[in-house]
Write an enzyme that holds these catalytic residues in place. Structure first.
Site, PDB file in Angstrom:
ATOM      1  CE  LYS A 151      -4.288  -1.916   1.698  1.00  0.00           C
ATOM      2  NZ  LYS A 151      -5.445  -1.768   2.614  1.00  0.00           N
ATOM      3  CE  LYS A 231      -6.452  -9.999  -2.137  1.00  0.00           C
ATOM      4  NZ  LYS A 231      -6.099 -10.344  -0.742  1.00  0.00           N
ATOM      5  CE  LYS A 234     -15.251  -5.982   1.455  1.00  0.00           C
ATOM      6  NZ  LYS A 234     -15.221  -5.531   2.857  1.00  0.00           N
TER       7      LYS A 234
END
Length: 365
Positions: A151, A231, A234
């Site tokens: 991140k 994968k 959201k």
């Protein structure tokens, strides 16, 4: 022939140490007076309130959470809103997301009578233990964990909260003397930090925390419907890539109809060379609770287009009652708030004495 005296004492010492270890003592206490279940100890896991769970969340985690309620005598599931604010959040939306997540978990089968379902930020002991554990770890140790590397690279830099995110995860786990943590493979390194911090604390201040063990899900990861090498997520900007558990039957049918496959019509399971078709097989197998091999057998004679319809039917059949229950629960805000309030109290009853012991050992009182 008798063993040498030294060997006898060595084995006796190991036996006594094992019988008096924190993990053994917790297991004995948790199961005392009960018929021992397949698992013994305490399970902890958490989920961020960042929108409605998707199909990957349901199959990879939530379905397993429901099963664990029947396998362990003590289970805690937390809506980890402290973790969620490592990314910017709109306060009103966050409040709504917390209740939506509570509704989703209940609809998926989490039973607040068998598991403690609670809101992380309402148990202040999490934050205080996180600070104490943060003082027992180093910056180089955190810098190499996947959460930070992934991140912070996307943003060129990250907040202090993002950097110390795994320490808070460790505090979440250790605060309840958890012995087992259901995790995905991408979270194993974070669990190893919790194990390390349990050892460091125990070595410095005396045995208190069990070293938690990973419970890896046997379900294969659900991949993006548009990019099957990644994968399902959201945060995927492609709306066709992710099925949420509240999608309508029409939405599910459209997303699966547009799912990326390849130019071979036969249905086979080969994740390396045919990731798109294999993802459909994974979803189908998980939805009807069969193996991938059995799913391929059921697809015999079908081309991928017809197989998508079969997968669609299986997904709709499983998710429709969940979607309807979520809608019902969301219409009763007071009920959801009450469930969380009871869970918060029960979690704090477990957390408070542990933190008091930590504070005493550290020297705060």
């Amino acid at each position: 022939m008798a063993l040498p005296v030294r060997t006898n004492f060595k084995h006796l010492f190991r036996f006594i140490h094992k019988m008096n270890s924190p993990k053994r003592l917790l297991c004995s206490g948790a199961c005392e007076g009960k018929k021992e279940p397949p698992g013994c100890g305490r399970v902890f896991s958490g989920i961020q309130p960042t929108g409605v769970p998707h199909l990957g969340n349901y199959l990879g985690a939530l379905e397993n959470w429901v099963a664990l309620q029947n396998q362990y005598p003590s289970v805690l599931y937390s809506i980890v809103d402290l973790h969620s604010i490592t990314q910017p959040q709109d306060p009103a939306q966050l409040r709504s997301n917390i209740l939506d997540m509570a509704a989703s978990l209940l609809a998926c089968g989490i039973d607040p009578e068998r598991a403690i379902l609670f809101q992380q930020s309402q148990v202040s002991e999490h934050a205080e233990l996180s600070w104490i554990l943060g003082c027992l770890t180093s910056m180089p140790r955190l810098r190499h964990l996947p959460q930070w590397k992934m991140k912070s690279k996307l943003k060129n830099e990250g907040s202090v909260g993002l950097f110390t995110y795994p320490v808070l995860q460790a505090a979440d786990i250790l605060l309840y003397k958890s012995t087992h943590v259901p995790v995905g493979e991408d979270q194993v390194q974070h669990l190893e930090l919790a194990q390390d911090l349990a050892r460091i604390f125990n070595n410095r201040y005396g045995d208190l925390f069990p070293e938690p063990s990973a419970l890896l899900s046997s379900t294969r990861k659900v991949k993006s419907l548009r990019e099957p090498s990644a994968k399902m997520s959201k945060s995927d900007p492609q709306t066709m890539a992710t099925i949420t558990i509240t999608d309508s039957p029409d939405d599910i049918a459209l997303k699966l109809r547009r799912a990326v496959t390849d130019f071979t019509s036969e249905v086979t399971f080969d994740p390396e060379t045919r990731p798109g078709v294999s993802n459909l097989v994974t979803i189908h197998a998980a939805m009807v609770r069969i193996s991938a091999e059995e799913a391929v057998a059921q697809a015999g004679g079908l081309d991928t287009g017809a197989y998508k319809k079969l997968v669609t039917e299986a997904v709709i059949q499983r998710l429709t009652p969940i979607r309807e229950e979520i809608e019902r629960l969301k219409s009763d805000r007071a009920h959801l708030e009450g469930v969380l309030a009871r869970g918060n109290r029960r979690a704090q009853e477990l957390a408070a004495p542990v933190l008091r012991e930590v504070r005493q050992r550290v020297g705060f009182c």
